[in-house]
Write a protein that holds these residues in place. Structure first.
Motif, PDB file in Angstrom:
ATOM      1  N   PHE A   1       0.825  -1.205   0.000  1.00  0.00           N
ATOM      2  CA  PHE A   1       0.000   0.000   0.000  1.00  0.00           C
ATOM      3  C   PHE A   1       0.861   1.257   0.000  1.00  0.00           C
ATOM      4  O   PHE A   1       0.521   2.259  -0.630  1.00  0.00           O
ATOM      5  CB  PHE A   1      -0.919   0.006   1.226  1.00  0.00           C
ATOM      6  CG  PHE A   1      -2.027  -1.002   1.158  1.00  0.00           C
ATOM      7  CD1 PHE A   1      -2.740  -1.193  -0.011  1.00  0.00           C
ATOM      8  CD2 PHE A   1      -2.366  -1.765   2.265  1.00  0.00           C
ATOM      9  CE1 PHE A   1      -3.772  -2.113  -0.090  1.00  0.00           C
ATOM     10  CE2 PHE A   1      -3.391  -2.696   2.205  1.00  0.00           C
ATOM     11  CZ  PHE A   1      -4.090  -2.875   1.020  1.00  0.00           C
ATOM     12  N   ILE A   2       1.981   1.204   0.704  1.00  0.00           N
ATOM     13  CA  ILE A   2       2.867   2.374   0.777  1.00  0.00           C
ATOM     14  C   ILE A   2       3.448   2.693  -0.596  1.00  0.00           C
ATOM     15  O   ILE A   2       3.483   3.852  -1.020  1.00  0.00           O
ATOM     16  CB  ILE A   2       4.009   2.121   1.785  1.00  0.00           C
ATOM     17  CG1 ILE A   2       3.447   1.988   3.199  1.00  0.00           C
ATOM     18  CG2 ILE A   2       5.041   3.254   1.721  1.00  0.00           C
ATOM     19  CD1 ILE A   2       4.499   1.673   4.254  1.00  0.00           C
ATOM     20  N   GLU A   3       3.890   1.668  -1.313  1.00  0.00           N
ATOM     21  CA  GLU A   3       4.457   1.871  -2.647  1.00  0.00           C
ATOM     22  C   GLU A   3       3.405   2.421  -3.601  1.00  0.00           C
ATOM     23  O   GLU A   3       3.675   3.346  -4.375  1.00  0.00           O
ATOM     24  CB  GLU A   3       5.019   0.563  -3.195  1.00  0.00           C
ATOM     25  CG  GLU A   3       5.725   0.708  -4.532  1.00  0.00           C
ATOM     26  CD  GLU A   3       6.313  -0.595  -5.015  1.00  0.00           C
ATOM     27  OE1 GLU A   3       6.868  -0.616  -6.130  1.00  0.00           O
ATOM     28  OE2 GLU A   3       6.221  -1.606  -4.277  1.00  0.00           O
ATOM     29  N   ILE A   4       2.207   1.870  -3.549  1.00  0.00           N
ATOM     30  CA  ILE A   4       1.127   2.350  -4.421  1.00  0.00           C
ATOM     31  C   ILE A   4       0.766   3.795  -4.080  1.00  0.00           C
ATOM     32  O   ILE A   4       0.603   4.637  -4.964  1.00  0.00           O
ATOM     33  CB  ILE A   4      -0.116   1.452  -4.286  1.00  0.00           C
ATOM     34  CG1 ILE A   4       0.190   0.044  -4.800  1.00  0.00           C
ATOM     35  CG2 ILE A   4      -1.295   2.045  -5.049  1.00  0.00           C
ATOM     36  CD1 ILE A   4      -0.926  -0.958  -4.575  1.00  0.00           C
ATOM     37  N   GLY A   5       0.668   4.089  -2.771  1.00  0.00           N
ATOM     38  CA  GLY A   5       0.313   5.438  -2.341  1.00  0.00           C
ATOM     39  C   GLY A   5       1.348   6.467  -2.739  1.00  0.00           C
ATOM     40  O   GLY A   5       1.001   7.558  -3.236  1.00  0.00           O
ATOM     41  N   LEU A   6       2.634   6.148  -2.557  1.00  0.00           N
ATOM     42  CA  LEU A   6       3.689   7.093  -2.914  1.00  0.00           C
ATOM     43  C   LEU A   6       3.753   7.326  -4.419  1.00  0.00           C
ATOM     44  O   LEU A   6       3.979   8.456  -4.873  1.00  0.00           O
ATOM     45  CB  LEU A   6       5.044   6.570  -2.407  1.00  0.00           C
ATOM     46  CG  LEU A   6       5.267   6.633  -0.894  1.00  0.00           C
ATOM     47  CD1 LEU A   6       6.601   6.006  -0.525  1.00  0.00           C
ATOM     48  CD2 LEU A   6       5.208   8.076  -0.403  1.00  0.00           C
ATOM     49  N   SER A   7       3.557   6.269  -5.187  1.00  0.00           N
ATOM     50  CA  SER A   7       3.588   6.424  -6.648  1.00  0.00           C
ATOM     51  C   SER A   7       2.452   7.319  -7.121  1.00  0.00           C
ATOM     52  O   SER A   7       2.640   8.173  -8.001  1.00  0.00           O
ATOM     53  CB  SER A   7       3.505   5.057  -7.327  1.00  0.00           C
ATOM     54  OG  SER A   7       2.228   4.470  -7.142  1.00  0.00           O
ATOM     55  N   GLN A   8       1.274   7.160  -6.535  1.00  0.00           N
ATOM     56  CA  GLN A   8       0.135   8.002  -6.913  1.00  0.00           C
ATOM     57  C   GLN A   8       0.361   9.452  -6.481  1.00  0.00           C
ATOM     58  O   GLN A   8      -0.021  10.390  -7.190  1.00  0.00           O
ATOM     59  CB  GLN A   8      -1.146   7.463  -6.268  1.00  0.00           C
ATOM     60  CG  GLN A   8      -1.597   6.117  -6.786  1.00  0.00           C
ATOM     61  CD  GLN A   8      -1.814   6.096  -8.285  1.00  0.00           C
ATOM     62  OE1 GLN A   8      -2.602   6.868  -8.823  1.00  0.00           O
ATOM     63  NE2 GLN A   8      -1.090   5.237  -8.977  1.00  0.00           N
TER      64      GLN A   8
END
Length: 234
Positions: A67-74
């Motif tokens: 979730f952290i990787e997805i959130g930061l990319s967005q």
């Protein structure tokens, strides 16, 4: 409700909606290829309305990223919308309430921003009307693409992906022809983008930050070189 603003908003939103219909069609196909269900692809488009963010998000989710990787990319990819929202907030008239601003912010995209920013002042009726057809076009295109699945050949899908660039060029060319400062901002931003893309800087600066850096630098430069004179300035 101002019928004139409704008509103007729908008129400006129509070409954007048609462009989104073709581009989101390709996204629908891509989502199915990544293993998503038709209803999942549709929900993503109905709650996001961001081409680059959705493509990156679907890829990361398919790879079972955190979730952290997805959130930061967005955050990185879509951070430019914050700048667009701040700019548009200065153009909104007194009819736009705080609740309206939160609602309108959901629909801020590159093309909607470009269309709205061409006016000195915009009302909440215009902004909401402007968002209707692009939202319908984006959601409908995604649904149609998801239903088609892998039927269309890859060459056609690639051609559909070019529609968004042609549409954006059609939006920025008219104001650039009328205003040399706008033309200067566009050319400067393009030049900076090419420098970042084709130099080692591309390994340091992500695509999302590159967009922000180029737009802020170009706008700041021409705000200094070609400032807009206030009405009370002599």
């Amino acid at each position: 409700m101002n019928k004139k603003d409704v008509k103007k908003g729908l008129h400006d939103g129509l070409p954007i909606g048609l462009g989104y219909l073709s581009v989101s069609f390709a996204f629908g196909i891509f989502a199915i290829e990544q293993g998503f269900a038709i209803w999942q692809a549709l929900i993503i488009s109905m709650t996001n309305l961001t081409s680059a963010g959705q493509l990156a998000g679907v890829t990361l989710m398919a790879a079972v990223s955190s979730f952290i990787e997805i959130g930061l990319s967005q955050l990185v990819i879509n951070l430019r919308y914050s700048l667009m929202s701040i700019t548009l907030s200065q153009k909104m008239d007194s009819s736009v309430t705080t609740k309206d601003r939160f609602f309108i912010s959901i629909f801020i995209t590159d093309e909607i921003f470009a269309a709205a920013s061409s006016y000195d002042h915009v009302s909440r009726t215009y902004m909401k009307s402007l968002a209707i057809l692009p939202y319908i076009g984006w959601s409908t295109g995604t649904l149609l693409g998801a239903l088609m699945g892998n039927i269309l050949p890859a060459s056609i899908v690639s051609c559909l992906g070019l529609a968004i660039y042609g549409m954006f060029i059609a939006i920025i060319v008219p104001p650039a022809k009328k205003n040399k400062a706008v033309l200067g901002v566009v050319l400067t931003a393009c030049t900076l983008s090419c420098i970042i893309k084709y130099t080692p800087l591309s390994n340091i600066i992500s695509d999302g930050f590159a967009v922000i850096l180029c737009s802020v630098a170009a706008a700041a430069l021409f705000a200094w070189l070609c400032p807009i004179k206030e009405a009370n300035d002599d």
